[in-house]
Write a protein that holds these residues in place. Structure first.
Motif, PDB file in Angstrom:
ATOM      1  N   ASN A  11      -4.902  -3.802   1.725  1.00 35.52           N
ATOM      2  CA  ASN A  11      -3.756  -4.691   1.486  1.00 35.52           C
ATOM      3  C   ASN A  11      -3.579  -5.663   2.657  1.00 35.52           C
ATOM      4  OD1 ASN A  11      -3.182  -3.575  -0.952  1.00 35.52           O
ATOM      5  ND2 ASN A  11      -1.508  -2.266  -0.239  1.00 35.52           N
ATOM      6  N   ARG A  12      -3.277  -6.917   2.321  1.00 32.78           N
ATOM      7  CA  ARG A  12      -3.089  -7.974   3.326  1.00 32.78           C
ATOM      8  C   ARG A  12      -1.619  -8.356   3.353  1.00 32.78           C
ATOM      9  NH1 ARG A  12      -3.117 -13.703   3.369  1.00 32.78           N
ATOM     10  NH2 ARG A  12      -4.113 -14.611   5.226  1.00 32.78           N
ATOM     11  N   ILE A  13      -0.979  -8.276   4.524  1.00 36.94           N
ATOM     12  CA  ILE A  13       0.452  -8.529   4.664  1.00 36.94           C
ATOM     13  C   ILE A  13       0.648  -9.681   5.652  1.00 36.94           C
ATOM     14  CG2 ILE A  13       2.692  -7.496   5.191  1.00 36.94           C
ATOM     15  CD1 ILE A  13       0.832  -4.776   4.968  1.00 36.94           C
ATOM     16  N   VAL A  14       1.542 -10.600   5.315  1.00 32.66           N
ATOM     17  CA  VAL A  14       1.826 -11.763   6.163  1.00 32.66           C
ATOM     18  C   VAL A  14       3.263 -11.664   6.656  1.00 32.66           C
ATOM     19  CG1 VAL A  14       1.883 -14.279   6.299  1.00 32.66           C
ATOM     20  CG2 VAL A  14       0.168 -13.140   4.859  1.00 32.66           C
ATOM     21  N   THR A  15       3.475 -11.895   7.951  1.00 23.58           N
ATOM     22  CA  THR A  15       4.827 -11.805   8.512  1.00 23.58           C
ATOM     23  C   THR A  15       5.663 -13.020   8.108  1.00 23.58           C
ATOM     24  OG1 THR A  15       4.125 -12.891  10.556  1.00 23.58           O
ATOM     25  CG2 THR A  15       3.959 -10.487  10.473  1.00 23.58           C
ATOM     26  N   ASP A  16       6.991 -12.820   8.121  1.00 22.01           N
ATOM     27  CA  ASP A  16       7.891 -13.925   7.784  1.00 22.01           C
ATOM     28  C   ASP A  16       8.129 -14.794   9.017  1.00 22.01           C
ATOM     29  OD1 ASP A  16       9.600 -12.498   9.381  1.00 22.01           O
ATOM     30  OD2 ASP A  16      10.971 -11.902   7.756  1.00 22.01           O
ATOM     31  N   GLU A  17       9.124 -15.691   8.908  1.00 16.30           N
ATOM     32  CA  GLU A  17       9.369 -16.622  10.016  1.00 16.30           C
ATOM     33  C   GLU A  17       9.843 -15.921  11.285  1.00 16.30           C
ATOM     34  OE1 GLU A  17      13.050 -16.455   7.423  1.00 16.30           O
ATOM     35  OE2 GLU A  17      10.874 -16.625   7.147  1.00 16.30           O
ATOM     36  N   ASN A  18      10.313 -14.664  11.134  1.00 19.36           N
ATOM     37  CA  ASN A  18      10.756 -13.893  12.295  1.00 19.36           C
ATOM     38  C   ASN A  18       9.706 -12.883  12.766  1.00 19.36           C
ATOM     39  OD1 ASN A  18      13.374 -15.134  12.435  1.00 19.36           O
ATOM     40  ND2 ASN A  18      13.965 -13.875  10.656  1.00 19.36           N
ATOM     41  N   GLY A  19       8.536 -12.923  12.175  1.00 20.60           N
ATOM     42  CA  GLY A  19       7.478 -11.989  12.567  1.00 20.60           C
ATOM     43  C   GLY A  19       7.607 -10.615  11.936  1.00 20.60           C
ATOM     44  N   LEU A  20       8.481 -10.465  10.920  1.00 26.17           N
ATOM     45  CA  LEU A  20       8.715  -9.157  10.302  1.00 26.17           C
ATOM     46  C   LEU A  20       7.848  -8.998   9.042  1.00 26.17           C
ATOM     47  CD1 LEU A  20      12.615  -9.004  10.557  1.00 26.17           C
ATOM     48  CD2 LEU A  20      10.925  -7.951  12.091  1.00 26.17           C
ATOM     49  N   PHE A  21       7.476  -7.735   8.750  1.00 26.16           N
ATOM     50  CA  PHE A  21       6.785  -7.411   7.490  1.00 26.16           C
ATOM     51  C   PHE A  21       7.191  -6.007   7.068  1.00 26.16           C
ATOM     52  CE2 PHE A  21       3.980  -5.693  10.720  1.00 26.16           C
ATOM     53  CZ  PHE A  21       3.521  -4.501  10.172  1.00 26.16           C
ATOM     54  N   SER A  22       6.976  -5.706   5.791  1.00 22.45           N
ATOM     55  CA  SER A  22       7.266  -4.362   5.272  1.00 22.45           C
ATOM     56  C   SER A  22       6.359  -4.087   4.080  1.00 22.45           C
ATOM     57  CB  SER A  22       8.738  -4.231   4.866  1.00 22.45           C
ATOM     58  OG  SER A  22       9.021  -5.086   3.765  1.00 22.45           O
ATOM     59  N   VAL A  23       6.077  -2.786   3.858  1.00 24.55           N
ATOM     60  CA  VAL A  23       5.274  -2.312   2.722  1.00 24.55           C
ATOM     61  C   VAL A  23       6.048  -1.168   2.076  1.00 24.55           C
ATOM     62  CG1 VAL A  23       3.033  -1.499   1.943  1.00 24.55           C
ATOM     63  CG2 VAL A  23       3.191  -2.881   4.014  1.00 24.55           C
ATOM     64  N   ALA A  24       6.406  -1.322   0.796  1.00 20.13           N
ATOM     65  CA  ALA A  24       7.174  -0.298   0.081  1.00 20.13           C
ATOM     66  C   ALA A  24       6.253   0.562  -0.793  1.00 20.13           C
ATOM     67  CB  ALA A  24       8.250  -0.969  -0.778  1.00 20.13           C
ATOM     68  N   ASN A  25       6.792   1.702  -1.246  1.00 17.26           N
ATOM     69  CA  ASN A  25       6.093   2.617  -2.168  1.00 17.26           C
ATOM     70  C   ASN A  25       4.756   3.089  -1.585  1.00 17.26           C
ATOM     71  OD1 ASN A  25       8.147   2.311  -4.145  1.00 17.26           O
ATOM     72  ND2 ASN A  25       7.180   0.408  -4.834  1.00 17.26           N
ATOM     73  N   VAL A  26       4.812   3.546  -0.362  1.00 15.09           N
ATOM     74  CA  VAL A  26       3.614   4.017   0.330  1.00 15.09           C
ATOM     75  C   VAL A  26       3.576   5.547   0.272  1.00 15.09           C
ATOM     76  CG1 VAL A  26       2.324   4.004   2.493  1.00 15.09           C
ATOM     77  CG2 VAL A  26       3.699   2.013   1.842  1.00 15.09           C
ATOM     78  N   LEU A  27       2.397   6.100  -0.030  1.00 12.82           N
ATOM     79  CA  LEU A  27       2.255   7.551  -0.086  1.00 12.82           C
ATOM     80  C   LEU A  27       2.464   8.158   1.292  1.00 12.82           C
ATOM     81  CD1 LEU A  27      -0.920   7.840  -2.350  1.00 12.82           C
ATOM     82  CD2 LEU A  27       1.462   8.244  -3.006  1.00 12.82           C
ATOM     83  N   PRO A  28       3.010   9.363   1.350  1.00  9.16           N
ATOM     84  CA  PRO A  28       3.186  10.001   2.658  1.00  9.16           C
ATOM     85  C   PRO A  28       1.845  10.331   3.284  1.00  9.16           C
ATOM     86  CG  PRO A  28       3.711  11.524   0.884  1.00  9.16           C
ATOM     87  CD  PRO A  28       3.521  10.192   0.244  1.00  9.16           C
ATOM     88  N   GLY A  29       1.850  10.438   4.616  1.00 13.41           N
ATOM     89  CA  GLY A  29       0.636  10.759   5.347  1.00 13.41           C
ATOM     90  C   GLY A  29       0.358   9.719   6.413  1.00 13.41           C
TER      91      GLY A  29
END
Length: 509
Positions: A435-453
Motif C-alpha cells: 500500500n502507498r500512502i501520501v501525507t497531507d499538507e501537515n505531514g500526517l497519514f493514517s491507515v484504517a482497518n489494519v489486521l493486528p500484529g
C-alpha cells in the motif's frame, strides 16, 4: 458364515480330479480358470493326477495315484474366466435373481468407460472346455449372464458362479475389458466395475492388470488393493491354468455419509453458534472406530462442555480431542448396521462454539470428514468434506486497528514533533503489503482497518527531496533508518513517525 474359500474346499471333497487345478488358488479368494491353447501342437493333452485316503474304524485305506489324460482340439480350445459373486464379507448372497454380470469392451481416453458388449461365441459342443469336476454354469455363453440361472442348478455351491468363454484372439497385449456386475433395481448393493487389461503375452505365460474402477478393494485380505498385476504361467503340456485374482464382491460403494449444519447463517464476535453433525451408516454392516475430524473456521473456539453424541434416540459416549482449530470426535461404540441400510439409526454430534474477534479475519468456512471400519470385512469407509459456511458480521467488536503517523522535520533529533517542527506534505510511505500512502499538507497519514500484529512502513526519500533521515538521539535503534515497525493490538492504534532533516550541502544522500 461360509465364504468362497469354503466353497473351494467343497469342490475338492467331491471332485478329486480338480485338486491339481484349484489348489493353487485356495488361500487368496476367488479362483479364476483360464484355458489357453499352445500354439505349437494341434492337440493338447491334459494330465491330472489325484490321490485320496479314507478311514473306517481304526483302519486307514489309501488309494494309489491315478492319471487321467484328456485330449483337447487346439483349434477349438477357448479361454474362460470362472468366478463367483459374493457379499461384502465373502458370503453367498441370499438371492441371486436379477443380478447380471457382463464383459464389455473398454473405451475412453483411459479405457475406463463401457463400450459395446464383448461378442462371445456359443460354447462348443462335444469338447469339454472345463476340467472334470468344474461345472459350466453358462453353457450358452450368454453375455450378459443372469446369475439367477444358478439358483436352478440344484447345487447350493454353484449359486452366484459365472463364466465366459473367450477366443484365443481376444487374449492380446493391450486388450482391455470391463467386468460389470449389476444388482437388480431396488437393491441396496451397488454395481461393480473392474478393468482387466492384458499387458504381456508370452509362449508360456501372459500378464494382465485388474483395476477397481469403483473404489472397492480387489481383496478381502488387503483393503488397500485397488489394482493387481498377475502373471499366468502355463505348464509345458497343460492347457488349463488355475490362478487367483480379485474377489467379485458386491457391497456399498458409499457406506457412510456426513452432513453439517448450524443454528444460524451469520454470527458476530462475542456470540455463540451451535453446530450439528449427522453421520449416516449406509452399509449393511456395523461400523467400528468411527472418527469425525472437524476443522473450525478462524476465530471459532470449541466450548468443550457442550459436546453431545447421540445414536438413534440414545446418548453416545464421545472422545473429544482438540488441537488448535482441529477437533476429533471418536464414537466409543459401533454405529449399528443391517438390512436394509435405510433402517440404520442416525448418529449425531452437537456442540457449541464461541466466536472471537479473530473470526473477522476468517471466511467462516467449516469442514468435516468421517471414517470408520466395516465390521464384516474390516474395510475402511470414508466421506467428506461436509462444508458449512457462516457469514461474519462486525457487530460491536472488531479486531481491526488503525496506524497513524507523520513525516516531519526533526530539529532537535528527539523523534517527536514539537511546536515549530513542520510536517512534510506529499511524502510517500510504503507499507509491507505494498500500500502507498501520501501525507497531507501537515505531514500526517493514517491507515484504517489494519489486521493486528507487526507491520512495517518505509519512507520513500525520493518523495522528500532535500531531506534525509534525522539522527535520533533518544531511540538509537531507529537512528537514520528508512523504515519503521509497529505492533498493532486487536482493535488498537499504533503510531509510525518518520523524522527527517535537511541535507547539509555536500553530504551524501
Amino acid at each position: 458364515m461360509p465364504n468362497f474359500l469354503d466353497h473351494s474346499r467343497l469342490i475338492l471333497k467331491r471332485s478329486p480330479a480338480a485338486i491339481a487345478l484349484v489348489s493353487v488358488g485356495l488361500n487368496l479368494g476367488m479362483p479364476l480358470v483360464l484355458a489357453q491353447s499352445p500354439e505349437t501342437t494341434d492337440t493338447v493333452t491334459l494330465f491330472n493326477r489325484a490321490g485320496a485316503s479314507y478311514q473306517t474304524g481304526d483302519t486307514t485305506f489309501s488309494v494309489n495315484t491315478n492319471q487321467i489324460v484328456l485330449d483337447f482340439d487346439n483349434s477349438r480350445l477357448l479361454t474362460d474366466p470362472l468366478g463367483r459373486v459374493v457379499g461384502c464379507a465373502g458370503e453367498p448372497l441370499a438371492d441371486y435373481r436379477g443380478f447380471l454380470i457382463a464383459l464389455y469392451e473398454a473405451t475412453g481416453p483411459l479405457q475406463t468407460e463401457l463400450g459395446p458388449l464383448l461378442v462371445l461365441e456359443p460354447s462348443p459342443t462335444g469338447i469339454p472346455p472345463f476340467p472334470p469336476g468344474i461345472v459350466n454354469v453358462n453353457p450358452e455363453n450368454k453375455n450378459p449372464f443372469d446369475l439367477g440361472e444358478t439358483e436352478a442348478l440344484g447345487n447350493p455351491d454353484l449359486r452366484g458362479q459365472f463364466n465366459f468363454l473367450l477366443r484365443n484372439d481376444q487374449i492380446a497385449v493391450d486388450a482391455t475389458y470391463i467386468l460389470l456386475i449389476r444388482p437388480p433395481l431396488g437393491s441396496f448393493l451397488d454395481e461393480r466395475r473392474i478393468q482387466i487389461r492384458i499387458t504381456a503375452v508370452a509362449p508360456n505365460s501372459f500378464t494382465y492388470v485388474a483395476n477397481a474402477l469403483d473404489g472397492l478393494p480387489l481383496s478381502l485380505d488387503n483393503p488397500s488393493m485397488m489394482n493387481q498385476e498377475i502373471t499366468i504361467p502355463r505348464a509345458e503340456r497343460n492347457a488349463l491354468v488355475v490362478f487367483t485374482t480379485f474377489f467379485a464382491t458386491l457391497c456399498q460403494n458409499e457406506a457412510i455419509a456426513i452432513q453439517k449444519t448450524a443454528d444460524r447463517a451469520t454470527v458476530t464476535p462475542g456470540g455463540i453458534a451451535v453446530y450439528r453433525l449427522s453421520i449416516n451408516n449406509l452399509s449393511t454392516s456395523s461400523l467400528e472406530n468411527v472418527e469425525v475430524r472437524d476443522r473450525l473456521p478462524l476465530g471459532f473456539r470449541l466450548i468443550e462442555d457442550s459436546v453431545q453424541g447421540i445414536i438413534g434416540e440414545n446418548p453416545a459416549i464421545l472422545e473429544t480431542q482438540v488441537n488448535g482449530r482441529d477437533i476429533t470426535f471418536t464414537f466409543q461404540e459401533p454405529l449399528p448396521g443391517g438390512t436394509p441400510p435405510e433402517n440404520n439409526p442416525l448418529a449425531r454430534i452437537v456442540y457449541a462454539v464461541e466466536i472471537t474477534p479473530d473470526a473477522l479475519r476468517g471466511d467462516g468456512r467449516n469442514i468435516a470428514f468421517v471414517e470408520g471400519d466395516r465390521q464384516d470385512n474390516n474395510f475402511t469407509v470414508r466421506d467428506g468434506p461436509a462444508v458449512y459456511n457462516v457469514g461474519i458480521r462486525n457487530g460491536l467488536i472488531s479486531d481491526l486497528g488503525t496506524i497513524i503517523g507523520r513525516v516531519f522535520e526533526d530539529k532537535n533529533f528527539d523523534g517527536e514533533q514539537q511546536y515549530g517542527e513542520p510536517g512534510i506534505p506529499n511524502a510517500v510511505v510504503f507499507m509491507e503489503n505494498g500500500n502507498r500512502i501520501v501525507t497531507d499538507e501537515n505531514g500526517l497519514f493514517s491507515v484504517a482497518n489494519v489486521l493486528p500484529g507487526w507491520h512495517a512502513g518505509v519512507l520513500d526519500l525520493t518523495s522528500v527531496p532535500g531531506y534525509a533521515p534525522a539522527p535520533n538521539e533518544k531511540f538509537i535503534a531507529e537512528d537514520r533508518t528508512y523504515s519503521r515497525t509497529v505492533r498493532l493490538e486487536p482493535g488498537g492504534m499504533a503510531r509510525m513517525n518518520f523524522a527527517v532533516t535537511p541535507l547539509i550541502p555536500g553530504e551524501d544522500e
